[in-house]
Design an enzyme around this catalytic site. Sequence first.
Site, PDB file in Angstrom:
ATOM      1  N   GLY A 198       0.843  -1.193   0.000  1.00  0.00           N
ATOM      2  CA  GLY A 198       0.000   0.000   0.000  1.00  0.00           C
ATOM      3  C   GLY A 198       0.874   1.237   0.000  1.00  0.00           C
ATOM      4  O   GLY A 198       1.163   1.832  -1.032  1.00  0.00           O
ATOM      5  N   ARG A 199       1.372   1.577   1.202  1.00  0.00           N
ATOM      6  CA  ARG A 199       2.150   2.804   1.388  1.00  0.00           C
ATOM      7  C   ARG A 199       3.293   2.969   0.379  1.00  0.00           C
ATOM      8  O   ARG A 199       3.503   4.055  -0.152  1.00  0.00           O
ATOM      9  CB  ARG A 199       2.734   2.798   2.805  1.00  0.00           C
ATOM     10  CG  ARG A 199       3.445   4.071   3.182  1.00  0.00           C
ATOM     11  CD  ARG A 199       4.210   3.936   4.497  1.00  0.00           C
ATOM     12  NE  ARG A 199       3.548   3.175   5.507  1.00  0.00           N
ATOM     13  CZ  ARG A 199       2.834   3.683   6.517  1.00  0.00           C
ATOM     14  NH1 ARG A 199       2.718   4.977   6.649  1.00  0.00           N
ATOM     15  NH2 ARG A 199       2.258   2.886   7.394  1.00  0.00           N
ATOM     16  N   CYS A 204     -10.471  22.161  16.924  1.00  0.00           N
ATOM     17  CA  CYS A 204     -10.438  22.486  18.350  1.00  0.00           C
ATOM     18  C   CYS A 204      -9.908  21.323  19.185  1.00  0.00           C
ATOM     19  O   CYS A 204     -10.646  20.696  19.955  1.00  0.00           O
ATOM     20  CB  CYS A 204     -11.826  22.893  18.804  1.00  0.00           C
ATOM     21  SG  CYS A 204     -12.402  24.282  17.836  1.00  0.00           S
ATOM     22  N   GLU A 205      -8.660  21.002  18.991  1.00  0.00           N
ATOM     23  CA  GLU A 205      -7.965  19.952  19.746  1.00  0.00           C
ATOM     24  C   GLU A 205      -6.502  20.366  19.815  1.00  0.00           C
ATOM     25  O   GLU A 205      -5.935  20.751  18.781  1.00  0.00           O
ATOM     26  CB  GLU A 205      -7.981  18.612  18.989  1.00  0.00           C
ATOM     27  CG  GLU A 205      -9.326  18.045  18.658  1.00  0.00           C
ATOM     28  CD  GLU A 205      -9.789  17.000  19.661  1.00  0.00           C
ATOM     29  OE1 GLU A 205      -9.016  16.649  20.572  1.00  0.00           O
ATOM     30  OE2 GLU A 205     -10.931  16.555  19.517  1.00  0.00           O
ATOM     31  N   TYR A 246      -2.483   6.886   3.337  1.00  0.00           N
ATOM     32  CA  TYR A 246      -3.144   7.074   4.637  1.00  0.00           C
ATOM     33  C   TYR A 246      -3.353   8.554   4.945  1.00  0.00           C
ATOM     34  O   TYR A 246      -3.268   8.971   6.098  1.00  0.00           O
ATOM     35  CB  TYR A 246      -2.352   6.360   5.745  1.00  0.00           C
ATOM     36  CG  TYR A 246      -2.152   4.888   5.441  1.00  0.00           C
ATOM     37  CD1 TYR A 246      -3.235   4.021   5.420  1.00  0.00           C
ATOM     38  CD2 TYR A 246      -0.890   4.373   5.114  1.00  0.00           C
ATOM     39  CE1 TYR A 246      -3.068   2.681   5.095  1.00  0.00           C
ATOM     40  CE2 TYR A 246      -0.721   3.038   4.790  1.00  0.00           C
ATOM     41  CZ  TYR A 246      -1.815   2.195   4.789  1.00  0.00           C
ATOM     42  OH  TYR A 246      -1.667   0.872   4.467  1.00  0.00           O
TER      43      TYR A 246
HETATM   44  N1  LLP Z   1      -2.335  -5.943   3.831  1.00  0.00           N
HETATM   45  C1  LLP Z   1      -2.968  -5.895   5.010  1.00  0.00           C
HETATM   46  C2  LLP Z   1      -3.709  -7.061   5.471  1.00  0.00           C
HETATM   47  C3  LLP Z   1      -2.909  -4.719   5.804  1.00  0.00           C
HETATM   48  O1  LLP Z   1      -3.542  -4.691   6.971  1.00  0.00           O
HETATM   49  C4  LLP Z   1      -2.193  -3.598   5.332  1.00  0.00           C
HETATM   50  C5  LLP Z   1      -2.113  -2.356   6.114  1.00  0.00           C
HETATM   51  C6  LLP Z   1      -1.553  -3.687   4.082  1.00  0.00           C
HETATM   52  C7  LLP Z   1      -1.634  -4.888   3.363  1.00  0.00           C
HETATM   53  C8  LLP Z   1      -0.763  -2.562   3.489  1.00  0.00           C
HETATM   54  O2  LLP Z   1       0.314  -2.199   4.267  1.00  0.00           O
HETATM   55  P1  LLP Z   1       1.343  -1.086   3.734  1.00  0.00           P
HETATM   56  O3  LLP Z   1       2.040  -1.671   2.534  1.00  0.00           O
HETATM   57  O4  LLP Z   1       0.550   0.120   3.361  1.00  0.00           O
HETATM   58  O5  LLP Z   1       2.228  -0.848   4.872  1.00  0.00           O
HETATM   59  N2  LLP Z   1      -2.752   4.063   8.929  1.00  0.00           N
HETATM   60  C9  LLP Z   1      -1.397   3.630   9.195  1.00  0.00           C
HETATM   61  C10 LLP Z   1      -1.065   2.373   8.443  1.00  0.00           C
HETATM   62  C11 LLP Z   1      -2.012   1.221   8.719  1.00  0.00           C
HETATM   63  C12 LLP Z   1      -1.732  -0.021   7.891  1.00  0.00           C
HETATM   64  C13 LLP Z   1      -2.793  -1.044   8.061  1.00  0.00           C
HETATM   65  N3  LLP Z   1      -2.655  -2.231   7.263  1.00  0.00           N
HETATM   66  C14 LLP Z   1      -0.446   4.769   8.870  1.00  0.00           C
HETATM   67  O6  LLP Z   1      -0.907   5.843   8.475  1.00  0.00           O
HETATM   68  O7  LLP Z   1       0.768   4.648   9.039  1.00  0.00           O
END
Ligand code: LLP
Length: 425
Positions: free
Chosen positions: A285-286, A352-353, A380
């Site tokens: 993802g990221r 307001c936080e 994200y």
């Molecule tokens: N697969 C599963 C089952 C996941 O739970 C996640 C992310 C991914 C793939 C993708 O992970 P990545 O490649 O994006 O690291 N909101 C947080 C990140 C939460 C990630 C949750 N799961 C932040 O802003 O850092």
Amino acid sequence: MPAMLPGAPHLARADGALRLGGVPLAELARRFGTPLYVYSQAAMLDALAAYQRALAGRRHLLCYAMKANANLAVLQTFARAGCGADIVSGGELARALAAGMPASRIVFSGVGKTRAEMRQALDAGVRGFNVESLAELQRLSAVAVELGATAPVSLRVNPDVDAGTHPYISTGLRDNKFGIAHDEALAAYRLAASLPGLRVTGIDCHIGSQITQAEPFVDALDRMLDLVAAVESEGIVLAHIDLGGGLGIRYADESPPAADALVARMLARLDARGFGTREILLEPGRSLVGNAGVLLTEVQYLKPGAARNFCIVDAAMNDLVRPAMYEAWMAIEPCVERAGPARVWDVVGPVCESGDWLGRDRALTVEPGDILAVLSAGAYGMTMASNYNSRPRAAEVMIVRGEAVLVREREVIESLFAGERLISG
Ligand code: LLP
């Protein structure tokens, strides 16, 4: 300021003006207003290409974890480039399909799938379910039988490795809510194989996010392969191995492994252990979108004080919650450089936080009306945005072949309460 901008070479400063994909960001702020998310399609495709290079010649599917950025144009970009999607809700399924993502490339993850979501996914014909508990196996089988369908399942195993990341985004430890414990996985596979509505297709793990070392991935892979051998010795075939997502990006001075190097290392491990011909799934993802996007915001007021200096901007924790939620450090850069001495500011929003900040202790030369860019905001950012304080969500623009395309209109205030009702009488 970091030595090199996260997002380079797509993000660069020329003649004092910060540009993404060649387009000056201050101009986009003027044209589309602020707060504004801006993404570079080329940066996303470049990030993807690193994974694709490493996987060339292998049976594989890159399932983009759309929770990172679920804009339809982003999904369309990845779908056209051959990716699938990793989804975690019926809402994400509907979005992925609306963007043209074939259901046959969608995997459904998440610990809390409802019956309705299972039905929706079975009707759509998703490629598979990453199942996270025994109870979910039972429920999925029952729902599939009711529909006269068979659900393809892969068990998400918790390998109990420490990904060395923030506790809120670490998922592969024994005390996380995610996955089936490693020592219970064999029994879970036996159950899955015996249930009438299920067909076992593979194994899955995901150990956390923003991981900046290769070792946790390799450790998790080794633990998974032990299980694959044990499960298959009972005659249950695991046609694919899904290694999840989690590769980190550079926000400040992190130096995560490059995606191609990491994947090559994991493939070498698979080969060495005799699993090299297995179909590989990944769920990044990221690392595909994080450094392809920025959030633009206009400075409203400067409020110097005895203890701290506040630079109050028009973006807030509702637009970008990562700093408030994880104390995440994200670079903040002026879109047009100003001469003059810098001062140290806390860059805060209007919500307001006291937790509503985007960056603390940032040395900036700023004046009201200036446009600042929060970098590395492609992942994200918008997907975690809310309407707190009845703030409409930002617009989104994508740079496609040098042109700025509005890919999401700014939310209109009336829509925020359109579904609400006054009490009659
Ligand atoms: N697969 C599963 C089952 C996941 O739970 C996640 C992310 C991914 C793939 C993708 O992970 P990545 O490649 O994006 O690291 N909101 C947080 C990140 C939460 C990630 C949750 N799961 C932040 O802003 O850092």
